[in-house]
Design a protein around this motif. Structure first.
Motif, mmCIF file in Angstrom:
data_model
loop_
_atom_site.group_PDB
_atom_site.id
_atom_site.type_symbol
_atom_site.label_atom_id
_atom_site.label_comp_id
_atom_site.label_asym_id
_atom_site.label_seq_id
_atom_site.Cartn_x
_atom_site.Cartn_y
_atom_site.Cartn_z
ATOM 1 N N TYR A 21 0.884 -1.201 0.058
ATOM 2 C CA TYR A 21 -0.079 -0.058 -0.146
ATOM 3 C C TYR A 21 0.809 1.326 -0.206
ATOM 4 O O TYR A 21 0.666 2.281 -0.675
ATOM 5 C CB TYR A 21 -0.969 0.118 1.178
ATOM 6 C CG TYR A 21 -2.067 1.137 1.176
ATOM 7 C CD1 TYR A 21 -2.857 1.226 0.177
ATOM 8 C CD2 TYR A 21 -1.974 1.993 2.065
ATOM 9 C CE1 TYR A 21 -3.890 2.267 -0.051
ATOM 10 C CE2 TYR A 21 -3.001 3.058 2.071
ATOM 11 C CZ TYR A 21 -3.973 3.064 0.974
ATOM 12 O OH TYR A 21 -4.766 4.197 0.836
ATOM 13 N N ALA A 22 1.740 1.240 0.613
ATOM 14 C CA ALA A 22 2.927 2.278 0.716
ATOM 15 C C ALA A 22 3.606 2.544 -0.722
ATOM 16 O O ALA A 22 3.681 3.805 -1.094
ATOM 17 C CB ALA A 22 3.963 2.178 2.029
ATOM 18 N N GLU A 23 3.847 1.463 -1.405
ATOM 19 C CA GLU A 23 4.349 1.447 -2.729
ATOM 20 C C GLU A 23 3.433 2.053 -3.496
ATOM 21 O O GLU A 23 3.749 2.882 -4.514
ATOM 22 C CB GLU A 23 4.997 0.251 -2.859
ATOM 23 C CG GLU A 23 5.839 0.020 -4.132
ATOM 24 C CD GLU A 23 6.396 -1.094 -4.298
ATOM 25 O OE1 GLU A 23 7.719 -1.264 -4.514
ATOM 26 O OE2 GLU A 23 5.761 -2.215 -4.501
ATOM 27 N N TYR A 24 2.050 1.637 -3.400
ATOM 28 C CA TYR A 24 0.969 2.036 -4.239
ATOM 29 C C TYR A 24 0.917 3.637 -4.007
ATOM 30 O O TYR A 24 0.808 4.433 -5.116
ATOM 31 C CB TYR A 24 -0.209 1.528 -3.969
ATOM 32 C CG TYR A 24 -1.549 2.123 -4.798
ATOM 33 C CD1 TYR A 24 -1.688 1.917 -6.107
ATOM 34 C CD2 TYR A 24 -2.292 2.769 -3.914
ATOM 35 C CE1 TYR A 24 -2.665 2.468 -6.710
ATOM 36 C CE2 TYR A 24 -3.416 3.504 -4.534
ATOM 37 C CZ TYR A 24 -3.448 3.413 -5.944
ATOM 38 O OH TYR A 24 -4.795 3.966 -6.587
ATOM 39 N N ILE A 25 0.740 4.270 -3.000
ATOM 40 C CA ILE A 25 0.734 5.584 -2.732
ATOM 41 C C ILE A 25 1.876 6.464 -3.262
ATOM 42 O O ILE A 25 1.741 7.338 -3.903
ATOM 43 C CB ILE A 25 0.714 5.899 -1.127
ATOM 44 C CG1 ILE A 25 -0.553 5.210 -0.587
ATOM 45 C CG2 ILE A 25 0.583 7.367 -0.979
ATOM 46 C CD1 ILE A 25 -0.642 5.311 0.885
ATOM 47 N N THR A 44 12.044 5.425 -2.380
ATOM 48 C CA THR A 44 12.403 6.327 -1.092
ATOM 49 C C THR A 44 11.076 6.874 -0.559
ATOM 50 O O THR A 44 10.895 7.012 0.592
ATOM 51 C CB THR A 44 13.220 7.435 -1.817
ATOM 52 O OG1 THR A 44 14.346 6.865 -2.433
ATOM 53 C CG2 THR A 44 13.581 8.435 -0.675
ATOM 54 N N LEU A 45 10.084 7.253 -1.379
ATOM 55 C CA LEU A 45 9.045 7.561 -0.870
ATOM 56 C C LEU A 45 8.012 6.468 -0.064
ATOM 57 O O LEU A 45 7.447 6.759 1.001
ATOM 58 C CB LEU A 45 8.011 8.374 -1.962
ATOM 59 C CG LEU A 45 6.906 9.228 -1.769
ATOM 60 C CD1 LEU A 45 7.294 10.336 -0.694
ATOM 61 C CD2 LEU A 45 6.394 9.947 -3.047
ATOM 62 N N ALA A 46 8.053 5.195 -0.749
ATOM 63 C CA ALA A 46 7.318 4.262 -0.060
ATOM 64 C C ALA A 46 7.921 3.930 1.285
ATOM 65 O O ALA A 46 7.209 3.576 2.255
ATOM 66 C CB ALA A 46 7.327 3.092 -1.065
ATOM 67 N N LEU A 47 9.154 3.883 1.331
ATOM 68 C CA LEU A 47 10.063 3.715 2.634
ATOM 69 C C LEU A 47 9.569 4.805 3.572
ATOM 70 O O LEU A 47 9.275 4.591 4.833
ATOM 71 C CB LEU A 47 11.488 3.929 2.479
ATOM 72 C CG LEU A 47 12.233 2.360 2.447
ATOM 73 C CD1 LEU A 47 13.738 2.525 1.961
ATOM 74 C CD2 LEU A 47 11.905 1.364 3.644
ATOM 75 N N THR A 48 9.425 5.985 3.314
ATOM 76 C CA THR A 48 9.124 7.227 4.042
ATOM 77 C C THR A 48 7.471 6.845 4.798
ATOM 78 O O THR A 48 7.359 6.800 5.900
ATOM 79 C CB THR A 48 9.166 8.648 3.280
ATOM 80 O OG1 THR A 48 10.588 8.564 2.834
ATOM 81 C CG2 THR A 48 8.580 9.539 4.281
ATOM 82 N N ILE A 49 6.869 6.588 3.560
ATOM 83 C CA ILE A 49 5.338 6.355 4.050
ATOM 84 C C ILE A 49 5.332 5.315 5.003
ATOM 85 O O ILE A 49 4.749 5.194 5.938
ATOM 86 C CB ILE A 49 4.706 6.059 2.778
ATOM 87 C CG1 ILE A 49 4.515 7.582 1.826
ATOM 88 C CG2 ILE A 49 3.123 5.474 3.120
ATOM 89 C CD1 ILE A 49 4.190 7.242 0.359
ATOM 90 N N TYR A 50 5.885 3.941 4.642
ATOM 91 C CA TYR A 50 5.743 2.700 5.481
ATOM 92 C C TYR A 50 6.498 2.923 6.672
ATOM 93 O O TYR A 50 5.903 2.538 7.715
ATOM 94 C CB TYR A 50 6.623 1.698 4.551
ATOM 95 C CG TYR A 50 6.677 0.239 5.619
ATOM 96 C CD1 TYR A 50 5.505 -0.645 5.655
ATOM 97 C CD2 TYR A 50 7.827 -0.010 6.220
ATOM 98 C CE1 TYR A 50 5.697 -1.685 6.295
ATOM 99 C CE2 TYR A 50 7.881 -1.315 6.958
ATOM 100 C CZ TYR A 50 6.873 -1.845 6.938
ATOM 101 O OH TYR A 50 6.560 -3.167 8.009
ATOM 102 N N LEU A 51 7.590 3.616 6.637
ATOM 103 C CA LEU A 51 8.387 3.700 8.256
ATOM 104 C C LEU A 51 7.761 4.776 8.992
ATOM 105 O O LEU A 51 7.960 4.520 10.252
ATOM 106 C CB LEU A 51 9.885 3.903 7.967
ATOM 107 C CG LEU A 51 10.518 2.621 7.169
ATOM 108 C CD1 LEU A 51 12.010 3.132 6.978
ATOM 109 C CD2 LEU A 51 10.472 1.453 7.989
ATOM 110 N N SER A 52 6.914 5.938 8.657
ATOM 111 C CA SER A 52 6.378 6.662 9.038
ATOM 112 C C SER A 52 5.134 6.167 9.812
ATOM 113 O O SER A 52 4.529 6.946 10.758
ATOM 114 C CB SER A 52 6.124 8.090 8.524
ATOM 115 O OG SER A 52 5.231 7.905 7.540
ATOM 116 N N ASP A 53 4.504 5.245 9.424
ATOM 117 C CA ASP A 53 3.321 4.634 10.069
ATOM 118 C C ASP A 53 3.410 3.993 11.209
ATOM 119 O O ASP A 53 3.451 2.788 11.279
ATOM 120 C CB ASP A 53 2.546 3.971 8.793
ATOM 121 C CG ASP A 53 1.164 3.395 9.067
ATOM 122 O OD1 ASP A 53 0.413 4.200 9.773
ATOM 123 O OD2 ASP A 53 0.885 2.057 8.919
ATOM 124 N N ALA A 54 3.799 4.535 12.191
ATOM 125 C CA ALA A 54 4.001 3.825 13.799
ATOM 126 C C ALA A 54 2.892 3.176 14.134
ATOM 127 O O ALA A 54 2.955 2.069 14.870
ATOM 128 C CB ALA A 54 4.480 5.152 14.666
#
Length: 156
Positions: free
Chosen positions: A5-9, A33-43
């Protein structure tokens, strides 16, 4: 499912910005890079469509120039790994996909315009520093992906 889902966004944000052709290594660097930011920020582990717009400001600050993004990624991976161990689990498919993306971003270098040239600053701080688009250097993929992702979010 959270990684996909993070990769899709991230993919949608980059496609809508039309900054770089889809299918290029540069596009992949921006998306990962953006997917990692999204995924890792979803605490909280609650990545949802409704929260995407409300999280843009956080993602923008994480990808901003000067933010220690690489250190933040390492810290988040350590935290997520520790949380898994506390729950008695050894692995998480989403986390493994995120780690694979990080390994590619960190180990792959792309020949790109030098976005941080080492030349003297002008005497007048209001004068913009010229960027020589012909000056190219080998750059880790994540260093190219950060400004792409950041700009794509601004254009969204």
């Amino acid at each position: 499912m959270a990684w996909l889902y993070a990769e899709y966004i991230a993919d949608e944000l980059l496609r809508s910005g039309r900054l770089i052709p889809v299918g290029t290594l540069e596009f992949r660097a921006g998306r990962d890079t953006l997917a990692l930011t999204i995924y890792l920020s979803d605490a909280a582990g609650e990545l949802s469509g409704i929260r995407v717009v409300s999280q843009l400001d956080e993602w923008l600050s994480l990808t901003a120039y000067g933010h220690p993004w690489r250190d933040w990624v390492h810290t988040r991976f350590l935290q997520l790994g520790e949380e898994l161990r506390e729950r008695g689990r050894e692995d998480d498919p989403d986390l493994e996909l995120a780690r694979a993306a990080w390994n590619w971003l960190d180990r792959t270098e792309l020949f790109a315009t030098d976005l941080d040239p080492a030349h003297p600053l002008p005497a007048d701080p209001t004068t913009p520093v010229p960027l020589d688009e012909n000056a190219r250097v080998w750059t880790p993929a994540w260093q190219l992906g950060l400004p792409l992702g950041h700009l794509a979010m601004h254009l969204f």
